[in-house]
Scaffold this motif. Structure first.
Motif, PDB file in Angstrom:
ATOM      1  N   ASP A 294      55.301  51.037  60.584  1.00 36.03           N
ATOM      2  CA  ASP A 294      54.333  51.213  59.173  1.00 36.03           C
ATOM      3  C   ASP A 294      54.226  49.667  58.373  1.00 36.03           C
ATOM      4  O   ASP A 294      53.025  49.462  58.216  1.00 36.03           O
ATOM      5  N   ARG A 295      55.187  49.159  58.559  1.00 34.20           N
ATOM      6  CA  ARG A 295      55.107  47.863  57.837  1.00 34.20           C
ATOM      7  C   ARG A 295      54.270  46.638  58.678  1.00 34.20           C
ATOM      8  O   ARG A 295      53.472  45.804  57.992  1.00 34.20           O
ATOM      9  N   LEU A 296      54.562  46.824  59.931  1.00 31.16           N
ATOM     10  CA  LEU A 296      53.575  46.151  60.946  1.00 31.16           C
ATOM     11  C   LEU A 296      52.101  46.366  60.894  1.00 31.16           C
ATOM     12  O   LEU A 296      51.421  45.224  60.456  1.00 31.16           O
ATOM     13  N   ILE A 297      51.852  47.638  60.595  1.00 28.89           N
ATOM     14  CA  ILE A 297      50.329  47.952  60.572  1.00 28.89           C
ATOM     15  C   ILE A 297      49.937  47.459  59.005  1.00 28.89           C
ATOM     16  O   ILE A 297      48.895  46.956  58.825  1.00 28.89           O
ATOM     17  N   ALA A 298      50.754  47.786  58.057  1.00 28.72           N
ATOM     18  CA  ALA A 298      50.323  47.411  56.652  1.00 28.72           C
ATOM     19  C   ALA A 298      50.279  45.857  56.591  1.00 28.72           C
ATOM     20  O   ALA A 298      49.324  45.489  55.872  1.00 28.72           O
ATOM     21  N   GLY A 299      50.943  45.068  57.341  1.00 24.15           N
ATOM     22  CA  GLY A 299      50.817  43.703  57.171  1.00 24.15           C
ATOM     23  C   GLY A 299      49.298  43.122  57.940  1.00 24.15           C
ATOM     24  O   GLY A 299      48.839  42.268  57.549  1.00 24.15           O
ATOM     25  N   ALA A 300      49.153  43.800  59.210  1.00 22.61           N
ATOM     26  CA  ALA A 300      47.888  43.601  59.852  1.00 22.61           C
ATOM     27  C   ALA A 300      46.632  43.965  58.827  1.00 22.61           C
ATOM     28  O   ALA A 300      45.580  43.220  59.126  1.00 22.61           O
ATOM     29  N   GLU A 301      46.625  45.170  58.514  1.00 23.14           N
ATOM     30  CA  GLU A 301      45.590  45.467  57.186  1.00 23.14           C
ATOM     31  C   GLU A 301      45.631  44.338  56.370  1.00 23.14           C
ATOM     32  O   GLU A 301      44.305  44.103  55.900  1.00 23.14           O
ATOM     33  N   GLY A 302      46.499  44.033  55.702  1.00 24.58           N
ATOM     34  CA  GLY A 302      46.552  43.044  54.543  1.00 24.58           C
ATOM     35  C   GLY A 302      46.002  41.816  55.043  1.00 24.58           C
ATOM     36  O   GLY A 302      44.969  40.993  54.432  1.00 24.58           O
ATOM     37  N   TYR A 303      46.344  41.286  56.281  1.00 31.86           N
ATOM     38  CA  TYR A 303      45.494  40.134  56.723  1.00 31.86           C
ATOM     39  C   TYR A 303      44.266  40.188  57.067  1.00 31.86           C
ATOM     40  O   TYR A 303      43.392  39.307  56.547  1.00 31.86           O
ATOM     41  N   ALA A 304      43.675  41.532  57.429  1.00 32.95           N
ATOM     42  CA  ALA A 304      42.344  41.745  57.587  1.00 32.95           C
ATOM     43  C   ALA A 304      41.693  41.719  56.264  1.00 32.95           C
ATOM     44  O   ALA A 304      40.520  40.995  56.107  1.00 32.95           O
ATOM     45  N   ARG A 305      42.399  42.302  55.502  1.00 31.12           N
ATOM     46  CA  ARG A 305      41.640  42.618  53.976  1.00 31.12           C
ATOM     47  C   ARG A 305      41.584  41.178  53.355  1.00 31.12           C
ATOM     48  O   ARG A 305      40.517  40.836  52.842  1.00 31.12           O
ATOM     49  N   GLN A 306      42.658  40.403  53.653  1.00 32.89           N
ATOM     50  CA  GLN A 306      42.458  39.014  52.633  1.00 32.89           C
ATOM     51  C   GLN A 306      41.352  37.989  53.446  1.00 32.89           C
ATOM     52  O   GLN A 306      40.651  37.251  52.728  1.00 32.89           O
ATOM     53  N   ARG A 307      40.942  38.544  54.618  1.00 31.82           N
ATOM     54  CA  ARG A 307      39.987  37.856  55.414  1.00 31.82           C
ATOM     55  C   ARG A 307      38.583  38.418  55.041  1.00 31.82           C
ATOM     56  O   ARG A 307      37.536  37.827  55.746  1.00 31.82           O
ATOM     57  N   GLY A 308      38.400  39.393  54.515  1.00 35.59           N
ATOM     58  CA  GLY A 308      37.312  40.016  54.108  1.00 35.59           C
ATOM     59  C   GLY A 308      36.596  41.070  55.070  1.00 35.59           C
ATOM     60  O   GLY A 308      35.451  41.531  55.069  1.00 35.59           O
ATOM     61  N   TYR A 309      37.672  41.531  55.942  1.00 35.86           N
ATOM     62  CA  TYR A 309      37.152  42.573  56.661  1.00 35.86           C
ATOM     63  C   TYR A 309      36.885  43.912  56.236  1.00 35.86           C
ATOM     64  O   TYR A 309      37.670  44.175  55.243  1.00 35.86           O
ATOM     65  N   ALA A 310      35.845  44.604  56.730  1.00 33.69           N
ATOM     66  CA  ALA A 310      35.718  46.162  55.925  1.00 33.69           C
ATOM     67  C   ALA A 310      36.586  47.180  56.551  1.00 33.69           C
ATOM     68  O   ALA A 310      36.536  48.333  55.990  1.00 33.69           O
TER      69      ALA A 310
END
Length: 84
Positions: free
Chosen positions: A16-32
């Motif tokens: 869960d924490r790994l997925i949250a980190g990947a989502e945060g990384y994508a969100r910071q880079r502007g992915y929808a």
């Protein structure tokens, strides 16, 4: 490309924490949105991603070689994480 948690670390929230980190990384880079592919027999992973609001957008059956590996198809899941 792959998310694998060692057996002794399972059920501790690591995935869960790994997925949250990947989502945060994508969100910071502007992915929808973010996407994942899960084999149809990996029910634990399917439930994990469903709990994190991923939905199946496409499923496909696979061939004879994957049946020998223990699965017969893949689910493609997606989660919206930002505005397009």
């Amino acid at each position: 490309e792959n998310l694998i948690v060692s057996p002794e670390a399972r059920r501790l929230g690591v995935a869960d924490r790994l997925i949250a980190g990947a989502e945060g990384y994508a969100r910071q880079r502007g992915y929808a949105s973010v996407s994942i592919e899960v084999v149809n027999t990996n029910h634990i992973a399917l439930k994990l991603f469903e709990r994190r609001s991923y939905t199946i957008v496409h499923s496909r059956r696979t061939g004879i070689l994957t049946r020998k590996a223990g699965f017969t198809g893949n689910h493609f899941m997606r989660k919206r994480i930002g505005t397009p």
